[in-house]
Design an enzyme around this catalytic site. Structure first.
Site, PDB file in Angstrom:
ATOM      1  N   CYS A   2      58.026  38.726  20.196  1.00  0.00           N
ATOM      2  CA  CYS A   2      57.180  38.715  19.004  1.00  0.00           C
ATOM      3  C   CYS A   2      56.977  37.280  18.502  1.00  0.00           C
ATOM      4  O   CYS A   2      57.837  36.431  18.669  1.00  0.00           O
ATOM      5  CB  CYS A   2      57.752  39.526  17.854  1.00  0.00           C
ATOM      6  SG  CYS A   2      58.219  41.183  18.265  1.00  0.00           S
ATOM      7  N   ARG A  27      54.817  35.384  23.569  1.00  0.00           N
ATOM      8  CA  ARG A  27      56.100  35.925  23.119  1.00  0.00           C
ATOM      9  C   ARG A  27      56.075  37.450  23.033  1.00  0.00           C
ATOM     10  O   ARG A  27      57.102  38.082  22.814  1.00  0.00           O
ATOM     11  CB  ARG A  27      56.444  35.363  21.741  1.00  0.00           C
ATOM     12  CG  ARG A  27      56.635  33.870  21.735  1.00  0.00           C
ATOM     13  CD  ARG A  27      56.932  33.399  20.338  1.00  0.00           C
ATOM     14  NE  ARG A  27      58.230  33.872  19.901  1.00  0.00           N
ATOM     15  CZ  ARG A  27      59.336  33.160  19.900  1.00  0.00           C
ATOM     16  NH1 ARG A  27      59.308  31.925  20.317  1.00  0.00           N
ATOM     17  NH2 ARG A  27      60.470  33.660  19.489  1.00  0.00           N
ATOM     18  N   TRP A  74      55.893  42.751  20.157  1.00  0.00           N
ATOM     19  CA  TRP A  74      56.402  43.312  21.408  1.00  0.00           C
ATOM     20  C   TRP A  74      57.327  44.438  20.965  1.00  0.00           C
ATOM     21  O   TRP A  74      58.400  44.185  20.429  1.00  0.00           O
ATOM     22  CB  TRP A  74      57.147  42.234  22.185  1.00  0.00           C
ATOM     23  CG  TRP A  74      57.603  42.644  23.539  1.00  0.00           C
ATOM     24  CD1 TRP A  74      56.902  42.564  24.705  1.00  0.00           C
ATOM     25  CD2 TRP A  74      58.895  43.169  23.888  1.00  0.00           C
ATOM     26  NE1 TRP A  74      57.670  43.024  25.742  1.00  0.00           N
ATOM     27  CE2 TRP A  74      58.879  43.395  25.270  1.00  0.00           C
ATOM     28  CE3 TRP A  74      60.045  43.479  23.168  1.00  0.00           C
ATOM     29  CZ2 TRP A  74      59.993  43.908  25.945  1.00  0.00           C
ATOM     30  CZ3 TRP A  74      61.137  43.992  23.834  1.00  0.00           C
ATOM     31  CH2 TRP A  74      61.099  44.196  25.211  1.00  0.00           C
ATOM     32  N   ASN A 100      60.667  39.407  13.318  1.00  0.00           N
ATOM     33  CA  ASN A 100      61.176  39.431  14.691  1.00  0.00           C
ATOM     34  C   ASN A 100      62.640  39.835  14.615  1.00  0.00           C
ATOM     35  O   ASN A 100      63.345  39.384  13.718  1.00  0.00           O
ATOM     36  CB  ASN A 100      61.142  38.039  15.331  1.00  0.00           C
ATOM     37  CG  ASN A 100      59.744  37.598  15.664  1.00  0.00           C
ATOM     38  OD1 ASN A 100      58.801  38.364  15.537  1.00  0.00           O
ATOM     39  ND2 ASN A 100      59.616  36.354  16.091  1.00  0.00           N
ATOM     40  N   GLY A 101      63.098  40.612  15.598  1.00  0.00           N
ATOM     41  CA  GLY A 101      64.509  41.005  15.603  1.00  0.00           C
ATOM     42  C   GLY A 101      64.633  42.513  15.435  1.00  0.00           C
ATOM     43  O   GLY A 101      63.651  43.246  15.566  1.00  0.00           O
ATOM     44  N   GLU A 472      64.666  35.278  43.366  1.00  0.00           N
ATOM     45  CA  GLU A 472      63.651  34.716  42.470  1.00  0.00           C
ATOM     46  C   GLU A 472      62.231  35.035  42.983  1.00  0.00           C
ATOM     47  O   GLU A 472      61.352  35.391  42.200  1.00  0.00           O
ATOM     48  CB  GLU A 472      63.883  33.203  42.342  1.00  0.00           C
ATOM     49  CG  GLU A 472      62.854  32.443  41.520  1.00  0.00           C
ATOM     50  CD  GLU A 472      62.751  32.865  40.057  1.00  0.00           C
ATOM     51  OE1 GLU A 472      63.555  33.692  39.600  1.00  0.00           O
ATOM     52  OE2 GLU A 472      61.827  32.394  39.389  1.00  0.00           O
ATOM     53  N   LYS A 476      59.493  37.136  40.858  1.00  0.00           N
ATOM     54  CA  LYS A 476      58.154  36.629  40.535  1.00  0.00           C
ATOM     55  C   LYS A 476      57.104  37.649  40.950  1.00  0.00           C
ATOM     56  O   LYS A 476      56.190  37.944  40.210  1.00  0.00           O
ATOM     57  CB  LYS A 476      57.852  35.297  41.250  1.00  0.00           C
ATOM     58  CG  LYS A 476      58.598  34.077  40.785  1.00  0.00           C
ATOM     59  CD  LYS A 476      58.208  33.574  39.419  1.00  0.00           C
ATOM     60  CE  LYS A 476      59.049  34.199  38.355  1.00  0.00           C
ATOM     61  NZ  LYS A 476      60.096  33.480  37.758  1.00  0.00           N
ATOM     62  N   GLU A 479      57.204  40.892  38.692  1.00  0.00           N
ATOM     63  CA  GLU A 479      56.835  40.802  37.277  1.00  0.00           C
ATOM     64  C   GLU A 479      55.362  40.510  37.056  1.00  0.00           C
ATOM     65  O   GLU A 479      54.798  40.920  36.047  1.00  0.00           O
ATOM     66  CB  GLU A 479      57.724  39.831  36.498  1.00  0.00           C
ATOM     67  CG  GLU A 479      57.620  38.384  36.862  1.00  0.00           C
ATOM     68  CD  GLU A 479      58.612  37.517  36.104  1.00  0.00           C
ATOM     69  OE1 GLU A 479      59.076  37.896  35.033  1.00  0.00           O
ATOM     70  OE2 GLU A 479      58.910  36.421  36.608  1.00  0.00           O
ATOM     71  N   HIS A 495      73.261  46.715  56.013  1.00  0.00           N
ATOM     72  CA  HIS A 495      74.165  47.633  55.297  1.00  0.00           C
ATOM     73  C   HIS A 495      73.395  48.599  54.394  1.00  0.00           C
ATOM     74  O   HIS A 495      73.976  49.175  53.475  1.00  0.00           O
ATOM     75  CB  HIS A 495      75.166  46.826  54.466  1.00  0.00           C
ATOM     76  CG  HIS A 495      76.049  45.965  55.315  1.00  0.00           C
ATOM     77  ND1 HIS A 495      77.021  46.484  56.128  1.00  0.00           N
ATOM     78  CD2 HIS A 495      76.053  44.620  55.513  1.00  0.00           C
ATOM     79  CE1 HIS A 495      77.623  45.493  56.784  1.00  0.00           C
ATOM     80  NE2 HIS A 495      77.044  44.347  56.431  1.00  0.00           N
ATOM     81  N   LYS A 594      57.797  36.180  26.675  1.00  0.00           N
ATOM     82  CA  LYS A 594      58.348  34.922  27.161  1.00  0.00           C
ATOM     83  C   LYS A 594      59.771  34.695  26.678  1.00  0.00           C
ATOM     84  O   LYS A 594      60.629  34.252  27.408  1.00  0.00           O
ATOM     85  CB  LYS A 594      57.439  33.773  26.716  1.00  0.00           C
ATOM     86  CG  LYS A 594      57.890  32.395  27.191  1.00  0.00           C
ATOM     87  CD  LYS A 594      57.706  32.273  28.689  1.00  0.00           C
ATOM     88  CE  LYS A 594      58.216  30.953  29.227  1.00  0.00           C
ATOM     89  NZ  LYS A 594      58.453  31.055  30.671  1.00  0.00           N
TER      90      LYS A 594
END
Ligand code: F6R
Length: 599
Positions: A2, A27, A74, A100-101, A472, A476, A479, A495, A594
């Protein structure tokens, strides 16, 4: 998570709030809203979706007024919808709040307020705050806010306005807030990005502090009403650094910025073949290192473990920050906790840092955002100097983190009297040039993206230092392109994951010429025998791999410690081009934000 913005000055607030929200959209972006104090009271406008949707509404229904607040959301409590979008108002529409929070005790507060006659319209936790402030309001917004926040459990970054007073009150506990001090205007925001186009003078709020902003001045108080002295600081970034500069997306721009960003991480830290890192602890007294991070930063932590153990001989563990404090970790005074975070605001990483400090461990931060909460709370730190990272998918922060971790490992070794390999230092300095070379010829990577963009799943395999690179690369891809991808140590394939391999499964191998080379070739043979489609990232001078696959991406040869830095570049680009070909907004992938400031 947010974004918060507030404006008080001599210009049209709604336009400035919308511009600020656009810069904060990274954000979180499932809905947005603004509230501005106009002649006839608070005017509130909200919209589901992007800030651009809100902007369209504002054009149809303009709001006049020179102070107000805004928010890009968000969702945490309640679905993304216009009703649940912030700002949230009280019953009489006299107070507006953006938040926010997470308010942990909102259910019990809501029950209490409903019993007292308050009417709620949204499913959010935030709405209890506007009603609590209404309950306590007696002509002074900061006093009512202090009383309301005494009842609140959880985390918040808040900006609050009332139609009765020309001021913005902002309060922080666990969610960042910065006040920008311009000549005839003041801006409050959840980070410096939307402030930069107005002023470079800022004041950072700490937890349990409140800012009271008026035309004449601003004051900072603690949440128990005591005045706090604050230094006005100067931001070093400029507006140009947060623009796209002709690139289609911030992510692509940031991929291309990596040579310069890595050079900035190295700047002044290598001199005459020696590492110059200033840290606030005695390297000889450290018995063990624990690295704490999330997401991409956790992947660089895995590479850091390898560097530190191999180069400086200090036993090193890596923990997901989100798991660390819930597993009763054993931390001692002679431990060093290294926290890695691009934003410096990730709630899980901050909580893990505080946990490590509780046990008396020394702490070191590897952080990009200067002045962020984690940067302020660590004993000493290494700033990445990568410049602002706006694209939600982290790229340049990752390579700069690896650079910083290699510097740290070399520095620890030097401080402990160990001889360091001079060719590693020399090669590190040449990394930006090698990355430039990869960025100079993108044809093979674009070809792979075109060929494999419709795949449903992907497997990324690597060994040793390049196993975290496989993780990584897979992160990428998933997402930003929404293709399911998994990273695995190549030898682990047999395995379990080998059962997935058939003619529809692309398997990307990272094949550096190190001590694992022959073993990886055997793993490739296993995939080939089962009809899997192999893509290989290989060193330019490789002679063998072209016999196993035609899907080859070449990278410049380098020292094995440099391979993660070099090999991750084509993986970032592959993910980028696949997502772009699929028409996805690469900078704003669904459901992601973000800066993850909730636990
Ligand atoms: C992935 C990504 C996230 C972050 C994670 C930690 O591309 O960006 O996985 O790496 O949320 O963020 P920081 O490094 O800001 O603590």
């Amino acid at each position: 998570m947010c974004g918060i913005i507030g404006y008080l000055g001599d210009k049209n607030a709604s336009k400035i709030l919308i511009d600020g929200l656009k810069k904060l959209e990274y954000r979180g972006y499932d809905s947005a809203g603004i509230a501005v104090v106009a002649n006839d009271g608070i005017k509130c406008l909200k919209s589901k979706g992007r800030v651009a949707d809100l902007e369209k509404k504002l054009l149809e229904d303009p709001i006049e007024g020179s102070f107000g607040i805004g928010h890009t959301r968000w969702a945490t409590h309640g679905i993304p919808s216009e009703i649940n979008a912030h700002p949230h108002l009280d019953c009489k529409k006299q107070i507006a709040v953006v938040h926010n929070g997470i308010i942990e005790n909102y259910n019990s507060l809501k029950d209490l307020l409903i019993k007292e006659g308050h009417k709620f319209v949204s499913e959010t936790d935030t709405e209890v705050i506007s009603h609590l402030i209404e309950k306590f309001y007696a002509g002074n917004l900061e006093e009512a806010t202090i009383k309301a926040l005494k009842l609140v459990e959880g985390t918040f970054g808040l900006a609050i306005i009332s139609k009765f007073e020309r001021k913005i009150v902002a309060a922080r506990r666990g969610s960042p807030l910065v006040v920008g001090i311009g000549d005839s205007e003041k801006i409050i925001a959840s980070d410096v990005v939307p402030i930069l186009s107005h002023t470079k003078k800022v004041v950072y709020l700490k937890d349990n502090e409140m800012a009271i902003i008026t035309d004449k001045d601003f004051r900072i108080e603690s949440l128990d009403g005591k005045e706090v002295e604050k230094k006005v600081e100067e931001i070093k970034w400029d507006v140009g650094q947060i623009e796209k500069k002709g690139f289609k997306y911030f992510m692509l721009k940031e991929i291309f910025e990596q040579p310069e960003a890595i050079a900035n991480t190295l700047r002044g830290r290598v001199k005459d073949g020696k590492i110059k890192l200033t840290v606030d602890f005695d390297a000889n007294s450290i018995k063990r290192i624990t690295i704490l991070a999330c997401g991409t930063s956790w992947h660089s932590a895995l590479i850091g473990k390898y560097f530190i153990e191999k180069i400086s001989g200090i036993p090193t563990e890596v923990d997901y920050a989100s798991e660390f404090r819930y597993r009763d970790p054993i931390i001692r005074k002679d431990d060093l906790a290294v926290v890695i975070s691009q934003s410096g605001e990730t709630a899980d990483t901050l909580a893990a840092l505080r946990e490590a400090k509780k046990f008396g461990a020394k702490t070191l931060g590897i952080i990009n955002v200067v002045g962020s909460t984690i940067a302020r709370e660590v004993d000493s730190g290494i700033y990445l100097h990568a410049g602002p990272e706006i694209g939600v998918a982290s790229t340049k922060a990752f390579t700069c983190q690896i650079t910083a971790l290699l510097l740290l490992a070399l520095s620890l070794a030097e401080k402990r009297g160990l001889r360091i390999e001079q060719d590693v230092v020399d090669e590190l300095l040449s990394a930006p040039q090698k990355i430039k070379k990869i960025l100079g010829s993108l044809e093979d990577i674009k070809k792979m993206a075109e060929k494999f963009k419709d795949s449903r799943d992907f497997l990324y395999l690597g060994r040793g230092l390049n196993f975290p690179v496989a993780l990584e690369g897979a992160l990428k891809l998933k997402e930003i392109s929404y293709i399911h991808a998994e990273g695995y140590p190549a030898a682990e394939m047999k395995h379990g994951p080998i059962a997935l391999i058939d003619e529809n499964m692309p398997v990307l191998f990272i094949v550096p010429k190190d001590n694992t080379y022959e073993k990886i070739i055997s793993n490739m043979e296993e995939v080939k025998a089962r009809g899997g489609k192999i893509i290989a990232v290989v060193s330019e001078d490789d002679k063998k791999i072209s016999k196993l696959t035609e899907n080859i991406i070449k990278v410049p040869p380098c020292h094995q410690y440099l391979t993660p830095l070099i090999n991750v570049i084509p993986l970032q680009l592959l993910a980028y081009y696949v997502a772009d070909l699929k028409g996805i907004n690469v900078d704003k992938p669904r459901n992601l934000a973000k800066s993850v400031t909730v636990e």
